[in-house]
Design an enzyme around this catalytic site. Structure first.
Site, PDB file in Angstrom:
ATOM      1  N   TYR A  42       0.863  -1.192   0.097  1.00  0.00           N
ATOM      2  CA  TYR A  42       0.023   0.001   0.010  1.00  0.00           C
ATOM      3  C   TYR A  42       0.888   1.148  -0.056  1.00  0.00           C
ATOM      4  CZ  TYR A  42      -2.793   3.876   2.395  1.00  0.00           C
ATOM      5  OH  TYR A  42      -3.246   5.130   2.721  1.00  0.00           O
ATOM      6  N   SER A  92      -3.322  13.678   7.607  1.00  0.00           N
ATOM      7  CA  SER A  92      -4.229  13.168   6.472  1.00  0.00           C
ATOM      8  C   SER A  92      -5.754  13.160   7.110  1.00  0.00           C
ATOM      9  CB  SER A  92      -3.926  11.921   6.043  1.00  0.00           C
ATOM     10  OG  SER A  92      -4.889  11.632   5.147  1.00  0.00           O
ATOM     11  N   GLN A 110      -4.787  18.127   6.324  1.00  0.00           N
ATOM     12  CA  GLN A 110      -5.180  17.880   4.784  1.00  0.00           C
ATOM     13  C   GLN A 110      -6.616  17.572   4.896  1.00  0.00           C
ATOM     14  OE1 GLN A 110      -5.492  14.209   3.681  1.00  0.00           O
ATOM     15  NE2 GLN A 110      -6.436  15.083   1.740  1.00  0.00           N
ATOM     16  N   ARG A 158      -5.005   1.086  -8.201  1.00  0.00           N
ATOM     17  CA  ARG A 158      -3.613   0.582  -7.666  1.00  0.00           C
ATOM     18  C   ARG A 158      -3.788  -0.761  -7.423  1.00  0.00           C
ATOM     19  NH1 ARG A 158      -4.533   5.009  -3.137  1.00  0.00           N
ATOM     20  NH2 ARG A 158      -4.559   6.848  -4.309  1.00  0.00           N
ATOM     21  N   LYS A 183      -3.198  20.972  -3.079  1.00  0.00           N
ATOM     22  CA  LYS A 183      -1.872  19.953  -3.273  1.00  0.00           C
ATOM     23  C   LYS A 183      -2.479  19.049  -4.597  1.00  0.00           C
ATOM     24  CE  LYS A 183       0.010  15.975  -1.031  1.00  0.00           C
ATOM     25  NZ  LYS A 183      -0.671  14.819  -1.404  1.00  0.00           N
ATOM     26  N   ARG A 200       0.318   7.729  -7.591  1.00  0.00           N
ATOM     27  CA  ARG A 200      -0.718   6.855  -7.122  1.00  0.00           C
ATOM     28  C   ARG A 200      -2.253   7.195  -7.651  1.00  0.00           C
ATOM     29  NH1 ARG A 200       0.721   4.571  -2.349  1.00  0.00           N
ATOM     30  NH2 ARG A 200      -1.374   4.560  -1.353  1.00  0.00           N
TER      31      ARG A 200
HETATM   32  C1  LIG Z   1       0.803   5.436   1.350  1.00  0.00           C
HETATM   33  C2  LIG Z   1       0.157   6.756   0.791  1.00  0.00           C
HETATM   34  C3  LIG Z   1      -0.832   7.236   1.340  1.00  0.00           C
HETATM   35  C4  LIG Z   1      -1.097   8.689   1.064  1.00  0.00           C
HETATM   36  N1  LIG Z   1      -2.324   9.172   1.592  1.00  0.00           N
HETATM   37  C5  LIG Z   1      -2.431  10.591   1.234  1.00  0.00           C
HETATM   38  C6  LIG Z   1      -3.535  11.190   1.816  1.00  0.00           C
HETATM   39  O1  LIG Z   1      -4.179  10.657   2.832  1.00  0.00           O
HETATM   40  N2  LIG Z   1      -3.950  12.581   1.557  1.00  0.00           N
HETATM   41  C7  LIG Z   1      -2.812  13.217   0.718  1.00  0.00           C
HETATM   42  O2  LIG Z   1      -3.263  14.369   0.207  1.00  0.00           O
HETATM   43  N3  LIG Z   1      -1.871  12.463   0.047  1.00  0.00           N
HETATM   44  C8  LIG Z   1      -1.361  11.167   0.246  1.00  0.00           C
HETATM   45  N4  LIG Z   1      -0.484  10.743  -0.191  1.00  0.00           N
HETATM   46  C9  LIG Z   1       0.261  11.395  -1.174  1.00  0.00           C
HETATM   47  C10 LIG Z   1       1.354  12.128  -0.349  1.00  0.00           C
HETATM   48  O3  LIG Z   1       1.048  13.162   0.371  1.00  0.00           O
HETATM   49  C11 LIG Z   1       2.454  12.694  -1.347  1.00  0.00           C
HETATM   50  O4  LIG Z   1       1.834  13.284  -2.480  1.00  0.00           O
HETATM   51  C12 LIG Z   1       3.347  11.388  -2.004  1.00  0.00           C
HETATM   52  O5  LIG Z   1       3.432  10.471  -1.188  1.00  0.00           O
HETATM   53  C13 LIG Z   1       4.589  12.009  -2.415  1.00  0.00           C
HETATM   54  O6  LIG Z   1       5.493  11.311  -3.014  1.00  0.00           O
HETATM   55  P1  LIG Z   1       6.748  10.308  -2.417  1.00  0.00           P
HETATM   56  O7  LIG Z   1       5.979   9.183  -1.547  1.00  0.00           O
HETATM   57  O8  LIG Z   1       7.465   9.845  -3.480  1.00  0.00           O
HETATM   58  O9  LIG Z   1       7.290  11.137  -1.662  1.00  0.00           O
HETATM   59  C14 LIG Z   1      -0.172   9.242   0.131  1.00  0.00           C
HETATM   60  C15 LIG Z   1       0.881   8.734  -0.252  1.00  0.00           C
HETATM   61  C16 LIG Z   1       1.095   7.276   0.187  1.00  0.00           C
HETATM   62  C17 LIG Z   1       2.570   6.641  -0.392  1.00  0.00           C
END
Ligand SMILES: Cc1cc2nc3c(=O)[nH]c(=O)nc-3n(C[C@H](O)[C@H](O)[C@H](O)COP(=O)(O)O)c2cc1C
Length: 383
Positions: A27, A109, A130, A167, A256, A283
């Site tokens: 995940y 989050s 967030q 995903r 964002k 993602r």
């Molecule tokens: C497991 C996971 C869960 C995430 N959940 C959220 C979320 O709840 N809200 C959000 O705005 N972004 C979420 N993101 C995106 C991250 O805030 C961020 O944009 C991203 O992880 C940046 O890339 P990096 O993992 O390569 O540093 C999530 C990312 C991951 C890996």
């Protein structure tokens, strides 16, 4: 045997993989579709070449700066990560403590396990909240009120998730999807990690979405929360709805998930104070451009009117420097902090942040610059 010291994100990732049930590791680690954008994000930073400069006085390198009015030891903050609390016992609480000790902002989050009040009680500095826009605006309003009351000054509204991306690892492992088979798949993976079960699930409960708990009183487990959230994502929201949010949030508003210069202009026109150039860490839309590749165009479009942050594939203090040289004011990191948390909790994350700060300071010295606000395009090697 004495273990080697984890120094890279890859080291923390390997350790997280040993500790976590497979569906949780995948995940975090995975992305959408064929994971091309996920891979492109990290690859794009590695292509940004820096100028090595010599015989410059770099005796007083200082990595400190401020991000949207908050003093920081380095131009970096923890990105919002849903379910981070599944990766270590009361994970968001450990994370906010590590972030506060390292003097970098933490972003909670909407779908964190620890809720706004629990994180506020553990925090010694303001954290960022967030927001995912939910169909029920009453819940959105209640979240804004609670975030404000919890001392949050900065709201990060995530705009690149009108619905969750495809995903494949989550579908394969039973992390996503309803019915008996996903449940059995997850149970089998859990049994392979009894240490996690005892530490996080048993001693670290309750495993609920803390900030949403009061709004879904019937939810007994995370699957029930997930069904609620999936049904609550509102795919009809547009830039026109931002006026509603802007009028209700008294603090700083960050959008964002901006990856297009036209969208960046619209965001600023709608009242956003800052943007995060992001594709949600690869993602969401697989095939979307890498953030490092798009950052300069967005800085050129709105950098004089807005604070531009970036995330996606930032994997070292060198990458932080690269982002600043391309015009960002700071970076968010997602997977790196969650891997370090899963690997060794608050201590692991503290070690990662201290290491990155040293790496950034070293990079600054070798590039011949001593202050964060003096880093810019002149440090890029275009030859
Ligand atoms: C497991 C996971 C869960 C995430 N959940 C959220 C979320 O709840 N809200 C959000 O705005 N972004 C979420 N993101 C995106 C991250 O805030 C961020 O944009 C991203 O992880 C940046 O890339 P990096 O993992 O390569 O540093 C999530 C990312 C991951 C890996």
């Amino acid at each position: 045997m004495i273990r080697t010291v984890p120094v890279s994100v890859e080291d923390h990732r390997a350790s997280a993989q040993r500790r976590l049930p497979r569906f949780l590791f995948d995940y975090i680690d995975g992305g959408a579709g064929a994971e091309q954008t996920l891979a492109a994000n990290a690859a794009a930073w590695s292509q940004v070449r820096l100028r090595q400069r010599v015989l410059v006085d770099v005796g007083g390198v200082d990595t400190s700066t401020s991000l949207l009015g908050e003093p920081c030891a380095q131009p970096l903050l923890l990105a919002p990560v849903g379910l981070a609390g599944m990766m270590a016992r009361r994970g968001e609480v450990q994370a906010v403590r590590a972030a506060n000790a390292a003097r970098v902002p933490f972003t909670l989050s909407t779908v964190g396990l620890c809720g706004l009040d629990e994180v506020a009680a553990a925090a010694s500095a303001p954290f960022w909240f967030q927001l995912y826009w939910l169909r029920d605006r009453g819940i959105v309003q209640a979240l804004l009120d609670r975030a404000h009351a919890a001392g949050c000054k900065t709201l990060v509204f995530t705009v690149d998730l009108p619905l969750a991306g495809m995903r494949l690892r989550d579908l394969r492992n039973g992390m996503a999807g309803a019915g008996l088979r996903p449940k059995l798949l997850k149970a089998a993976q859990l049994l392979a990690r009894p240490g996690w079960l005892w530490d996080v699930a048993v001693r670290g409960g309750p495993l609920r979405l803390g900030s949403l708990e009061t709004h879904v009183p019937t939810a007994r487990d995370l699957d029930a929360f997930r069904s609620f959230i999936d049904a609550q994502f509102d795919p009809t929201v547009t830039f026109a709805d931002l006026a509603w949010l802007r009028a209700r949030w008294p603090g700083t508003l960050v959008l964002k998930g901006i990856l297009d210069a036209d969208d960046a202009r619209s965001a600023v026109a709608a009242g956003a104070d800052a943007l995060v150039v992001s594709n949600h860490g690869g993602r969401q839309l697989d095939g979307a451009v890498a953030t490092a590749a798009r950052l300069p165009a967005i800085v050129a479009a709105v950098g004089d009117r807005s604070t531009v942050l970036v995330d996606g594939g930032v994997r070292s203090g060198v990458d932080v420097f690269r982002a600043l040289a391309l015009g960002a004011r700071g970076v968010m990191i997602g997977r790196p902090w969650v891997f370090a948390l899963a690997a060794a909790g608050e201590r692991g994350l503290g070690a990662l942040l201290a290491h990155w700060r040293r790496e950034l300071a070293t990079t600054m010295a070798l590039a011949g610059v001593t202050r964060i606000d003096a880093i810019g395009a002149q440090h890029l090697d275009h030859d």
